[in-house]
Design an enzyme around this catalytic site. Structure first.
Site, PDB file in Angstrom:
ATOM      1  N   TRP A  95       0.839  -1.216   0.000  1.00 50.78           N
ATOM      2  CA  TRP A  95       0.000   0.000   0.000  1.00 50.78           C
ATOM      3  C   TRP A  95       0.861   1.247   0.000  1.00 50.78           C
ATOM      4  CZ3 TRP A  95      -4.212  -1.377  -1.950  1.00 50.78           C
ATOM      5  CH2 TRP A  95      -4.864  -2.546  -1.565  1.00 50.78           C
ATOM      6  N   ASP A 134      -1.971   6.719   6.321  1.00 51.50           N
ATOM      7  CA  ASP A 134      -2.973   5.782   5.828  1.00 51.50           C
ATOM      8  C   ASP A 134      -3.282   4.822   6.975  1.00 51.50           C
ATOM      9  OD1 ASP A 134      -4.449   3.754   4.687  1.00 51.50           O
ATOM     10  OD2 ASP A 134      -2.998   3.268   3.105  1.00 51.50           O
ATOM     11  N   LYS A 155     -12.330  -1.814   6.321  1.00 50.54           N
ATOM     12  CA  LYS A 155     -11.479  -2.660   7.152  1.00 50.54           C
ATOM     13  C   LYS A 155     -11.854  -2.587   8.629  1.00 50.54           C
ATOM     14  CE  LYS A 155      -8.424  -3.541   3.664  1.00 50.54           C
ATOM     15  NZ  LYS A 155      -7.757  -2.406   3.038  1.00 50.54           N
TER      16      LYS A 155
END
Ligand SMILES: *Cc1c(COP(=O)(O)O)cnc(C)c1O
Length: 354
Positions: free
Chosen positions: A100, A167, A191
């Site tokens: 990511w 993030d 998530k």
């Protein structure tokens, strides 16, 4: 029967949230209308959006500190470019802790010079680099607090004058940290907060407007702040259900309460991984994630037996990501201690059997 769902995302949400959200799809607040068919400009929905935005700030203890909460579309992946588009003037730093982060770096490179301050790429991202230098001429430093695929988590954040962007897609609302050390936080809902479709952005308003770049309206944080996160049709179901999850979390006692439970769950699974000779943890111990536990079988010949056993026990979603292999048990906020105990029992049964 309800499965023990260890899926990495989209993932488990509280059962009572599923119930309330499904009821609202059929008949929202006894209005004779579905939540999916009312105007997003109606008072009912505006109230939902405002409640979601204020709950997010309240739970993170960021009320009255100059932050705005937004629920936008496009996933965390759009934030990879939107953060750089809005905030990168010349040079930014990125800590590369996995797939990511790498994707965030790729997008940011379209807008300026990117310094990779450190990376654990050479060991397939099984640890978090520490003690790296942060150049003092960065517009910001971008971090990924939890690396969903590898099961690593930043336990400490650099103390620096550089503006921090994070993030937090896979561990937001899971542990108590000083969220005010960040100027911008983003997280895809799916998530730890709600169904896919919405992305939460928490931004300190005074960091905006410093680049000379012309920004298309929909990619400009200021547009969304000015329009109270209603510049265009928001992902209504995802915002509504995220609001229900945040309400659930508040009722439970907020982040402090959930962190306690998350620590219990993590301790249970990691002690089994460490004590059971058939399994091996993937991530460096000090960097182990309390959200995604990654592990492998020492002897791959046992895979078929183990897979049959956990499926039999009603467990879902523990296959590892293809870039790590093995297994990944995602133990997000809504997963119960009982579900973790079920998995741990199966791991113990395998040891007794083998
Ligand atoms: C899943 C994930 C993403 C990607 O999120 P999308 O909403 O699918 O764009 C980004 N960062 C992290 C840490 C993730 O876990």
């Amino acid at each position: 029967m309800k499965k023990h769902n260890f899926s990495a995302g989209p993932c488990i949400l509280p059962q009572e949230v599923f119930k309330e959200a499904s009821q609202a799809v059929l008949n929202f607040n006894n209005s004779g209308l579905s939540i999916l068919e009312i105007s997003h400009r109606s008072k009912d929905f505006v109230d939902i959006m405002e409640e979601a935005r204020s709950l997010a700030l309240e739970l993170l203890d960021l009320e009255g500190k100059g932050y705005k909460a937004l629920f936008l579309q496009g996933g965390a992946s759009t934030q990879f470019l939107m953060t750089a588009y809005n905030l990168l003037q010349t040079k930014a730093g990125y800590l590369n802790t996995g797939a990511w982060s790498r994707k965030a770096i790729k997008e940011a490179k379209l807008f300026g010079d990117i310094v990779e301050v450190a990376s654990s790429k050479d060991s397939n991202f099984n640890f978090i680099p520490k003690g790296y230098d942060i150049p003092d001429d960065l517009d910001y430093l971008h971090l990924t607090s939890n690396n969903t695929i590898y099961g690593t988590q930043l336990k400490d954040f650099p103390s620096t004058n550089t503006s921090l962007i994070c993030d937090m897609s896979s561990d937001i609302f899971s542990r108590q940290i000083d969220f005010s050390q960040f100027d911008l936080i983003y997280a895809g809902a799916q998530k730890n907060m709600g169904p896919a479709g919405a992305t939460l952005i928490i931004v300190k308003e005074d960091i905006l407007g410093k680049t000379n770049r012309k920004i298309p309206s929909i990619l400009d944080y200021q547009t969304h702040i000015n329009k109270s996160s209603m510049f265009n049709t928001p992902p209504v179901f995802s915002v509504y259900t995220s609001m229900l999850t945040l309400k659930w979390l508040k009722k439970l006692g907020g982040i402090t309460a959930i962190e306690e439970l998350n620590e219990k769950k993590a301790k249970l699974i990691y002690s089994e991984i460490d004590l059971n000779p058939l399994f091996q943890g993937f991530a460096a111990k000090e960097d182990r994630s309390n959200m995604n536990a990654t592990f492998t079988l020492v002897n791959e010949d046992l895979k078929e037996t183990f897979d049959a056993m956990w499926k039999e026990a009603g467990i879902n979603g523990i296959n590892g990501h293809r870039s790590v292999g093995g297994y990944r048990a995602s133990i997000y906020n809504a997963l119960t201690l009982e579900s973790v105990a079920t998995l741990v029992d199966v791991m113990g049964d395998l040891e007794r059997k083998a």
